[in-house]
Design a protein around this motif. Structure first.
Motif, PDB file in Angstrom:
ATOM      1  N   ALA A 249      -6.593  -9.244  -2.203  1.00 40.34           N
ATOM      2  CA  ALA A 249      -7.021  -8.499  -1.026  1.00 40.34           C
ATOM      3  C   ALA A 249      -7.901  -9.361  -0.129  1.00 40.34           C
ATOM      4  O   ALA A 249      -7.772  -9.341   1.106  1.00 40.34           O
ATOM      5  CB  ALA A 249      -7.775  -7.245  -1.449  1.00 40.34           C
ATOM      6  N   ALA A 250      -8.780 -10.147  -0.739  1.00 44.32           N
ATOM      7  CA  ALA A 250      -9.611 -11.074   0.047  1.00 44.32           C
ATOM      8  C   ALA A 250      -8.745 -12.168   0.668  1.00 44.32           C
ATOM      9  O   ALA A 250      -8.962 -12.570   1.822  1.00 44.32           O
ATOM     10  CB  ALA A 250     -10.695 -11.674  -0.848  1.00 44.32           C
ATOM     11  N   ASP A 251      -7.752 -12.645  -0.078  1.00 41.59           N
ATOM     12  CA  ASP A 251      -6.896 -13.722   0.408  1.00 41.59           C
ATOM     13  C   ASP A 251      -6.088 -13.281   1.624  1.00 41.59           C
ATOM     14  O   ASP A 251      -5.838 -14.088   2.536  1.00 41.59           O
ATOM     15  CB  ASP A 251      -5.966 -14.172  -0.723  1.00 41.59           C
ATOM     16  CG  ASP A 251      -5.203 -15.439  -0.367  1.00 41.59           C
ATOM     17  OD1 ASP A 251      -5.861 -16.433  -0.001  1.00 41.59           O
ATOM     18  OD2 ASP A 251      -3.967 -15.434  -0.447  1.00 41.59           O
ATOM     19  N   ILE A 252      -5.675 -12.041   1.652  1.00 38.66           N
ATOM     20  CA  ILE A 252      -4.904 -11.538   2.798  1.00 38.66           C
ATOM     21  C   ILE A 252      -5.747 -11.576   4.070  1.00 38.66           C
ATOM     22  O   ILE A 252      -5.285 -11.999   5.138  1.00 38.66           O
ATOM     23  CB  ILE A 252      -4.407 -10.105   2.511  1.00 38.66           C
ATOM     24  CG1 ILE A 252      -3.359 -10.125   1.381  1.00 38.66           C
ATOM     25  CG2 ILE A 252      -3.829  -9.472   3.762  1.00 38.66           C
ATOM     26  CD1 ILE A 252      -2.943  -8.754   0.914  1.00 38.66           C
ATOM     27  N   ILE A 253      -6.999 -11.163   3.959  1.00 36.55           N
ATOM     28  CA  ILE A 253      -7.879 -11.176   5.129  1.00 36.55           C
ATOM     29  C   ILE A 253      -8.189 -12.606   5.553  1.00 36.55           C
ATOM     30  O   ILE A 253      -8.238 -12.926   6.747  1.00 36.55           O
ATOM     31  CB  ILE A 253      -9.173 -10.398   4.828  1.00 36.55           C
ATOM     32  CG1 ILE A 253      -8.839  -8.944   4.462  1.00 36.55           C
ATOM     33  CG2 ILE A 253     -10.120 -10.433   6.011  1.00 36.55           C
ATOM     34  CD1 ILE A 253     -10.038  -8.124   4.053  1.00 36.55           C
ATOM     35  N   VAL A 254      -8.381 -13.490   4.577  1.00 33.40           N
ATOM     36  CA  VAL A 254      -8.659 -14.895   4.894  1.00 33.40           C
ATOM     37  C   VAL A 254      -7.466 -15.518   5.611  1.00 33.40           C
ATOM     38  O   VAL A 254      -7.627 -16.275   6.587  1.00 33.40           O
ATOM     39  CB  VAL A 254      -8.992 -15.675   3.605  1.00 33.40           C
ATOM     40  CG1 VAL A 254      -9.047 -17.172   3.883  1.00 33.40           C
ATOM     41  CG2 VAL A 254     -10.320 -15.208   3.037  1.00 33.40           C
ATOM     42  N   GLY A 255      -6.259 -15.229   5.155  1.00 31.44           N
ATOM     43  CA  GLY A 255      -5.074 -15.791   5.792  1.00 31.44           C
ATOM     44  C   GLY A 255      -4.902 -15.327   7.222  1.00 31.44           C
ATOM     45  O   GLY A 255      -4.341 -16.055   8.055  1.00 31.44           O
TER      46      GLY A 255
END
Length: 298
Positions: A249-255
């Motif tokens: 979930a954090a990775d999606i926002i970072v991307g």
């Protein structure tokens, strides 16, 4: 004839009036309390000074403004927190399910490695090979093989769900570690315990179940809890297969934003989840150490 008047017994007098500590003991306890207060004050002061120095070093660094913008942006933190918290529920479920599976499989492997007699040699060999292989194989590689390799085989009836496959990989790796913990506990039980159980008419299986295993598990509670703490953190690795947990979930926002604050949020959430179990592990370890020091059973 001289008649001596009988004095009341001092024990009866003390029992009636209650115990009164001596002045020496009062002074000693007062001194201990003063030392404890002084030690607490010194510890608090040194912690405060260290924190201030670290803050000044970090804030005074030339790249701090850019680092603050990239890793500690309040707006992205507010956006990421509910999504990370929603994904964390998957990590918690993986911990509960995989934790039970790891304990059961680890116990079976440990028992297989401690079976006696030449007839059980193939079982002992397979159990030893299993623990050696999965303890030596890095968890991240195991996850890639299972999560990415199993779907590539296109086997009929075999799931391709990354959550199930990731949980399987975690169980395979951690059961090898837990098996060695259980085996160490079983071998730490003195052979006289098994001999005493056999002399009372118990079979080998009954002696193992009712005498050896309870003592072995009780002695190995602290290292088992430590393994569960590690498992709790490593559930975040299932994100490599696409499972939307806290890390994914954090990775999606970072991307999408190219801002790394969501990773900090996910890390802090995992830390907050891990600290209670870590403190519980420390408490259990200290409690068992006190019991052993007082001559109790481990």
């Amino acid at each position: 004839m001289t008649v001596h008047k009988e004095e009341p017994a001092s024990d009866e007098h003390d029992a009636a009036d209650g115990y009164v500590p001596s002045q020496r003991r009062l002074d000693r306890e007062r001194h201990k309390r003063a030392r404890a207060r002084r030690a607490t004050a010194i510890g608090a002061l040194s912690t405060l000074v260290t924190a201030v120095l670290l803050y000044l070093v970090v804030v005074g660094a030339p790249g701090w403004p850019r680092t603050k913008e990239t890793f500690f942006d309040a707006g992205y933190a507010r956006e990421a927190f509910p999504k990370v918290l929603e994904g964390l529920w998957l990590n918690v479920r993986l911990l509960l399910i995989c934790g039970v599976a790891v304990l059961v499989l680890g116990m079976l492997i440990a028992v297989a490695r401690t079976l006696r007699g030449p007839v059980f040699f193939p079982l002992r060999f397979l159990a030893a090979a299993y623990t050696d292989f999965f303890r030596g194989l890095p968890l991240i590689i195991n996850l890639m093989i299972v999560v990415l390799g199993v779907p590539a085989l296109r086997l009929q009836g075999v799931t391709v769900d990354p959550v199930l496959l990731g949980g399987t990989a975690l169980t395979l790796t951690y059961s090898a570690y837990v098996a060695e913990v259980f085996r160490a506990g079983i071998e730490s039980v003195h052979p006289s315990q098994r001999a005493a159980a056999r002399s009372l008419g118990l079979s080998n299986r009954q002696a193992l179940r009712y005498v050896v295993l309870p003592q072995a598990v009780r002695r190995q509670v602290p290292p088992l809890l430590n393994d569960l703490v590690s498992l709790q953190k490593d559930t975040g690795l299932v994100s490599i297969g696409g499972a939307v947990d806290a890390v994914r979930a954090a990775d999606i926002i970072v991307g999408r934003s190219l801002n790394y604050t969501p990773y900090i949020v996910a890390g802090l959430v995992f830390v907050a989840l891990t600290i209670p179990m870590t403190r519980f592990t420390d408490w259990v370890t200290a409690r068992m150490d006190r019991r052993q020091a007082q001559g109790g059973t481990a």
